[in-house]
Write a protein that holds these residues in place. Structure first.
Motif, PDB file in Angstrom:
ATOM      1  N   TYR A  27      -6.710   2.731   4.658  1.00  0.00           N
ATOM      2  CA  TYR A  27      -6.148   1.380   4.636  1.00  0.00           C
ATOM      3  C   TYR A  27      -6.407   0.634   5.944  1.00  0.00           C
ATOM      4  O   TYR A  27      -6.374  -0.601   5.984  1.00  0.00           O
ATOM      5  N   PHE A  75       0.868  -1.181   0.000  1.00  0.00           N
ATOM      6  CA  PHE A  75       0.000   0.000   0.000  1.00  0.00           C
ATOM      7  C   PHE A  75       0.901   1.225   0.000  1.00  0.00           C
ATOM      8  O   PHE A  75       1.786   1.358   0.846  1.00  0.00           O
ATOM      9  N   ASP A 130      -8.535  -2.406   6.122  1.00  0.00           N
ATOM     10  CA  ASP A 130      -8.065  -3.499   5.256  1.00  0.00           C
ATOM     11  C   ASP A 130      -6.937  -4.234   5.973  1.00  0.00           C
ATOM     12  O   ASP A 130      -7.067  -5.380   6.383  1.00  0.00           O
TER      13      ASP A 130
END
Length: 456
Positions: A150, A138, A153
């Motif tokens: 993020y 990422f 996730d």
């Protein structure tokens, strides 16, 4: 970190503030958003906030709202020395930023990159190297996607972040596995009281690191080296002026990567690197030595360097008109960035400088101006300060509009010269962002080219 049923105030409705508010709501917090800006500027955001049951207050920072919270999450652009923050702090209310908030929900190892200049290029480049190697990475932070997006996730192999000084002001637990600092030159001195304060904030990147982490430091930067003894992690240096035993150095058109655990010295020819300029050699070294430490093969690093073109609005060639080359460096929003941009040119430069002043003056540029600048076009709110600081060293011409600046630069330039937009200032006196300013520059240059071609 438990957020359910806690009262949380998000201050600042920029990209990170907006994302933080939605994240907090999904975590079960009672969220209110506050921004000192005009409510009419946030119609899209207001619609989404309403749909998610998030309250908001615009136009001021009401003290009573601050003092009712369990937690305050502040956006990077909002100074925390304002009275409501100080009173909330005195009351024992925790104040953190989006970076710290997101970190508390993430287990993925993080490589964080900061510096006055070059951090976007280096972050993007390292991300591309890792992707080429097959790492599920990422890439975000101060560029692109806020880290908080993020956080829910948290499934990648690695996170690579660009981190600003404003973000580092409000960390407490943030602990990157890898920390990279490229340089510390005058910037944001309208926010910090001194270079010492600015440097101390930048170096907070390393304050939680331990011996099993790694740090990549610019050995040529006096501010970074001043704080180096306090860093506990495994240190790699990079330099364009001296040989280093561990890290990377540039010499005679080559980059040497010295990585003890690989028991080998790797060499990259400058001609095999698509990025140009000595400032980019620093960015390349920082990204390459980080990649080696992360286990990337040298051949992968070399392949990416052969193809990576750099970033929009950062010393970007636009057009050549009658032998005059136009370069867009709208992202050069501080004197350090301009100094590095000028260092990449040997031909005479007509420099477009100005915008909203960030404090600290323009004396830092004098040596490079003496070397290569033949004429300065000064614009925006800072034009008088630019004139006062630099007119004894080069002709400084003040103009009233951005379009007039580009046309005047063209008229002052001769065949073989460079016209460089590298403002050393923020764009907010004339534009909404450096990107809008850069696009306007490109538009005007192409308009000039069309007019010249129409005459021929």
């Amino acid at each position: 970190m438990k957020l359910k049923d806690r009262n949380v105030l998000v201050v600042g409705l920029g990209k990170s503030g907006f994302s933080s508010a939605l994240f907090l709501k999904r975590q079960g917090a009672n969220v209110i958003v506050n921004d000192i800006g005009d409510e009419k500027s946030f119609e899209r955001e207001k619609k989404v906030l309403k749909e998610n049951g998030i309250d908001f207050v615009f136009g001021k920072h009401p003290e009573e709202i601050f003092l009712k919270q369990d937690l305050i999450v502040v956006s990077p652009g909002v100074p925390t020395n304002r009275e409501p923050f100080l009173k909330a702090h005195d009351k024992g209310i925790e104040i953190i930023g989006e970076l710290e908030l997101a970190y508390r929900f993430i287990s993925t190892p993080i490589v964080a990159i900061t510096g006055t200049n070059g951090k976007t290029t280096t972050t993007t480049l390292l991300g591309e190297i890792l992707k080429k190697e097959g790492v599920n990475v990422f890439v975000g932070g101060n560029i692109g996607i806020p880290l908080v997006e993020y956080a829910e996730d948290d499934s990648r192999d690695l996170v690579v972040l660009e981190v600003s000084s404003f973000q580092l002001e409000t960390i407490s637990h943030f602990h990157p596995y890898g920390g990279v600092i490229l340089n510390i030159t005058p910037d944001h001195l309208d926010r910090y009281t001194s270079m010492e304060e600015y440097a101390e904030v930048k170096m907070r990147l390393f304050e939680r690191q331990e011996t099993f982490d790694f740090a990549v430091l610019n050995a040529d930067d006096k501010w970074i080296m001043k704080y180096k003894p306090a860093i506990l992690s495994d240190i790699f240096l990079f330099s364009v002026s001296t040989v280093v035993d561990k890290g990377a150095y540039y010499k005679n058109g080559r980059i040497y990567l010295v990585h003890p655990s690989s028991n080998q010295e790797y060499v990259i020819q400058e001609g095999d690197i698509r990025l140009k300029g000595i400032h980019n050699m620093e960015n390349v070294m920082a990204a390459a030595i980080s990649a080696l430490e992360l286990g990337v093969k040298f051949d992968t690093i070399k392949e990416v360097l052969q193809n990576f073109e750099g970033l929009h609005h950062r010393v970007e060639f636009v057009e050549e008109i009658e032998g005059i080359s136009f370069y867009n460096d709208s992202k050069g929003t501080n004197v350090g960035a301009v100094e590095r941009a000028l260092a990449g040119f040997n031909n005479p430069v007509v420099l477009i400088l100005g915008g909203r002043d960030k404090g600290g003056g323009y004396d830092f540029l004098i040596d490079q101006i003496k070397r290569t600048v033949k004429h300065i076009i000064a614009i925006g709110e800072a034009k008088d300060n630019i004139y006062n600081d630099l007119h004894n060293y080069v002709t400084v011409e003040k103009v009233n509009s951005f379009e007039d600046a580009v046309y005047t630069a063209f008229r002052r330039a001769e065949r073989g010269d460079i016209v460089l937009l590298s403002p050393a200032c923020s764009s907010f006196d004339m534009f909404t962002s450096y990107a809008e300013r850069g696009e306007k520059f490109i538009e005007i240059v192409r308009k000039i080219k069309a007019e010249v071609n129409g005459k021929n």
